[in-house]
Design a protein around this motif. Structure first.
Motif, PDB file in Angstrom:
ATOM      1  N   TRP A 184       2.618   1.468  -3.610  1.00 11.65           N
ATOM      2  CA  TRP A 184       1.978   0.960  -4.829  1.00 11.65           C
ATOM      3  C   TRP A 184       1.782   2.042  -5.895  1.00 11.65           C
ATOM      4  CZ3 TRP A 184       1.414  -3.677  -6.745  1.00 11.65           C
ATOM      5  CH2 TRP A 184       0.565  -3.861  -7.829  1.00 11.65           C
ATOM      6  N   SER A 185       1.276   3.190  -5.467  1.00 13.41           N
ATOM      7  CA  SER A 185       0.992   4.244  -6.436  1.00 13.41           C
ATOM      8  C   SER A 185       2.287   4.695  -7.122  1.00 13.41           C
ATOM      9  CB  SER A 185       0.313   5.418  -5.719  1.00 13.41           C
ATOM     10  OG  SER A 185      -0.001   6.403  -6.659  1.00 13.41           O
TER      11      SER A 185
ATOM     12  N   GLN B 242       0.800  -1.225   0.000  1.00 12.66           N
ATOM     13  CA  GLN B 242       0.000   0.000   0.000  1.00 12.66           C
ATOM     14  C   GLN B 242       0.840   1.287   0.000  1.00 12.66           C
ATOM     15  OE1 GLN B 242      -3.531  -0.939   1.860  1.00 12.66           O
ATOM     16  NE2 GLN B 242      -3.894   1.092   2.712  1.00 12.66           N
TER      17      GLN B 242
ATOM     18  N   ALA C 299      -4.386  -3.311   0.201  1.00 11.93           N
ATOM     19  CA  ALA C 299      -5.551  -2.809  -0.537  1.00 11.93           C
ATOM     20  C   ALA C 299      -5.367  -1.363  -0.991  1.00 11.93           C
ATOM     21  CB  ALA C 299      -6.798  -2.963   0.319  1.00 11.93           C
ATOM     22  N   PRO C 300      -4.283  -1.061  -1.716  1.00 10.10           N
ATOM     23  CA  PRO C 300      -4.167   0.292  -2.274  1.00 10.10           C
ATOM     24  C   PRO C 300      -5.122   0.424  -3.458  1.00 10.10           C
ATOM     25  CG  PRO C 300      -2.395  -1.088  -3.110  1.00 10.10           C
ATOM     26  CD  PRO C 300      -3.185  -1.938  -2.149  1.00 10.10           C
ATOM     27  N   PRO C 301      -5.458   1.682  -3.858  1.00  8.19           N
ATOM     28  CA  PRO C 301      -6.232   1.822  -5.098  1.00  8.19           C
ATOM     29  C   PRO C 301      -5.476   1.146  -6.243  1.00  8.19           C
ATOM     30  CG  PRO C 301      -6.060   3.916  -3.928  1.00  8.19           C
ATOM     31  CD  PRO C 301      -5.139   2.962  -3.231  1.00  8.19           C
ATOM     32  N   ALA C 302      -6.185   0.410  -7.107  1.00  6.84           N
ATOM     33  CA  ALA C 302      -5.506  -0.383  -8.141  1.00  6.84           C
ATOM     34  C   ALA C 302      -4.983   0.475  -9.288  1.00  6.84           C
ATOM     35  CB  ALA C 302      -6.457  -1.449  -8.676  1.00  6.84           C
ATOM     36  N   GLU C 303      -5.519   1.701  -9.442  1.00  6.04           N
ATOM     37  CA  GLU C 303      -5.112   2.602 -10.534  1.00  6.04           C
ATOM     38  C   GLU C 303      -5.267   1.897 -11.882  1.00  6.04           C
ATOM     39  OE1 GLU C 303      -2.091   5.406  -9.739  1.00  6.04           O
ATOM     40  OE2 GLU C 303      -2.020   4.928  -7.603  1.00  6.04           O
ATOM     41  N   LEU C 304      -6.483   1.360 -12.079  1.00  5.50           N
ATOM     42  CA  LEU C 304      -6.737   0.534 -13.266  1.00  5.50           C
ATOM     43  C   LEU C 304      -6.567   1.301 -14.567  1.00  5.50           C
ATOM     44  CD1 LEU C 304      -9.787  -1.599 -12.063  1.00  5.50           C
ATOM     45  CD2 LEU C 304      -7.419  -2.323 -12.374  1.00  5.50           C
ATOM     46  N   THR C 305      -6.878   2.618 -14.535  1.00  2.00           N
ATOM     47  CA  THR C 305      -6.765   3.376 -15.787  1.00  2.00           C
ATOM     48  C   THR C 305      -5.335   3.347 -16.305  1.00  2.00           C
ATOM     49  OG1 THR C 305      -8.570   4.777 -15.070  1.00  2.00           O
ATOM     50  CG2 THR C 305      -7.227   5.600 -16.898  1.00  2.00           C
TER      51      THR C 305
END
Ligand SMILES: NC(=O)c1ccc[n+]([C@@H]2O[C@H](COP(=O)([O-])OP(=O)(O)OC[C@H]3O[C@@H](n4cnc5c(N)ncnc54)[C@H](OP(=O)(O)O)[C@@H]3O)[C@@H](O)[C@H]2O)c1
Length: 322
Positions: A227-228, A224, A250-256
């Motif tokens: 990750w970003s 976490q 559970a970090p934001p997955a940054e799917l874009t």
């Protein structure tokens, strides 16, 4: 026999669950072998176990320790492969859904003796001391598989390692630089980033710092907290190989970014017996050795656990038995 074991679990105060004392010596089942341990090394996994992660209460008390090296009943110097497959499994044991690591189901290596399936004994190369060999089966094997099996990256690639001081992280830097990768590291601690340069890293950065250029791959054990930065640091088509999530999973997955830049996110866990043999051969022929932060007699194991909990370690903590 003397052993270091989890007698309870505590997510807030893992050291309160740690006990040093006597446990029964193990029986040796048919097809298994006993090893009298000379050295064992500490992994973050042992702290997770004390927190109750992967070690349910009905398996307590459990002797901790995934990694060990010692002498078998025939007098051979051996390293213990920590991945125990389920009965009858054949093929890559890391893909066996029923596999466990030593100290999850079967008693671990922080003791006078451990028993493992005979196939899990690997001859220790004479070039490696017991202390060095005992660092390899978890952190170093994991790093080997992440970089050489799972990443798909060729030598010459630029690879960022998040969290310079960890056992897996120092292994990644040492192995990657020996194999011709350009290894970059981040750390929350300037002194740790500087030490990584001595290990062979090409550049060191503060955690979260913008890099001078994007990298081909990122090796993730932190999770976490980093990750970003890992996602943002990759070139289009780059790869993150993740084996751990020390700071949270559970970090934001940054799917874009993942789909638009066609990034690959690849999981990796431990390694096979064959990979452990190749890793040991690599160490023997290149002269690369695990970085040992501290060697302690097993009776002082609590000090090693406390330092790892405080992130006060650079490399591996090794416990010895004479
Ligand atoms: N899947 C597998 O097979 C496998 C195998 C081995 C390990 N693992 C996992 O990988 C992780 C690392 O294991 P390890 O034994 O190498 O542990 P370790 O020696 O304790 O290393 C953890 C490193 O992560 C960094 N870190 C910790 N918390 C951080 C935070 N909040 N922000 C930024 N960095 C942080 C630290 O680097 P700095 O202090 O330099 O910033 C530290 O040196 C653990 O979660 C472990 O369970 C998984």
């Amino acid at each position: 026999m003397f052993a270091v074991f989890a007698s309870a679990s505590s997510s807030d105060d893992p050291l309160s669950a740690l006990t040093l004392g006597e446990r029964p010596a193990p029986d040796v089942p048919e097809g298994w072998a006993r090893v009298r341990l000379r050295a064992a090394s500490l992994n973050h996994h042992d702290l997770w176990s004390l927190r109750g992660v992967g070690l349910p209460a009905d398996r307590l008390p459990m002797i901790l320790g995934c990694d060990g090296a010692g002498i078998d009943d025939d007098g051979n110097e051996v390293v213990v492969h920590a991945v125990i497959p389920s009965d009858g499994w054949s093929g890559d044991e890391t893909l066996d859904p029923g596999r466990t690591l030593l100290s999850e189901k079967h008693q671990g290596t922080f003791a006078d003796e451990v028993v493992v399936p005979r196939r899990n004994l690997v001859p220790k190369p004479a070039e490696l001391s017991f202390e060095e060999a005992a660092c390899l089966p978890t952190a170093w094997l994991t790093a080997y598989r992440m970089l050489f099996t799972r990443s798909g990256l060729a030598p010459g690639s630029t690879v960022l390692v998040q969290g310079a001081g960890g056992g897996v992280a120092t292994a990644l830097v040492a192995l990657g630089s020996a194999a011709g990768y350009r290894m970059w590291v981040t750390s929350r601690d300037e002194a740790k980033a500087a030490k990584a340069l001595e290990l062979g890293a090409d550049r060191g950065f503060a955690s979260g710092e913008r890099l001078p250029e994007r990298v081909d791959g990122v090796m993730e054990t932190v999770g976490q907290a980093t990750w970003s930065h890992s996602v943002k640091s990759l070139k289009p088509g780059g790869v993150i190989v993740t084996c751990g999530a020390t700071s949270g999973d559970a970090p934001p997955a940054e799917l874009t970014r993942v789909f638009f830049l066609q990034l690959r996110v690849v999981g990796s866990t431990m390694g096979t017996r064959e990979e452990l043999e190749r890793l040991m051969r690599l160490c023997a022929v290149t002269g690369v050795r695990p970085l040992v932060d501290q060697v302690l007699p097993l009776e002082q194991a609590r000090d090693g656990f406390a330092r790892m909990l405080d992130s006060d370690v650079f490399g591996k903590v090794v416990f010895t038995r004479s």
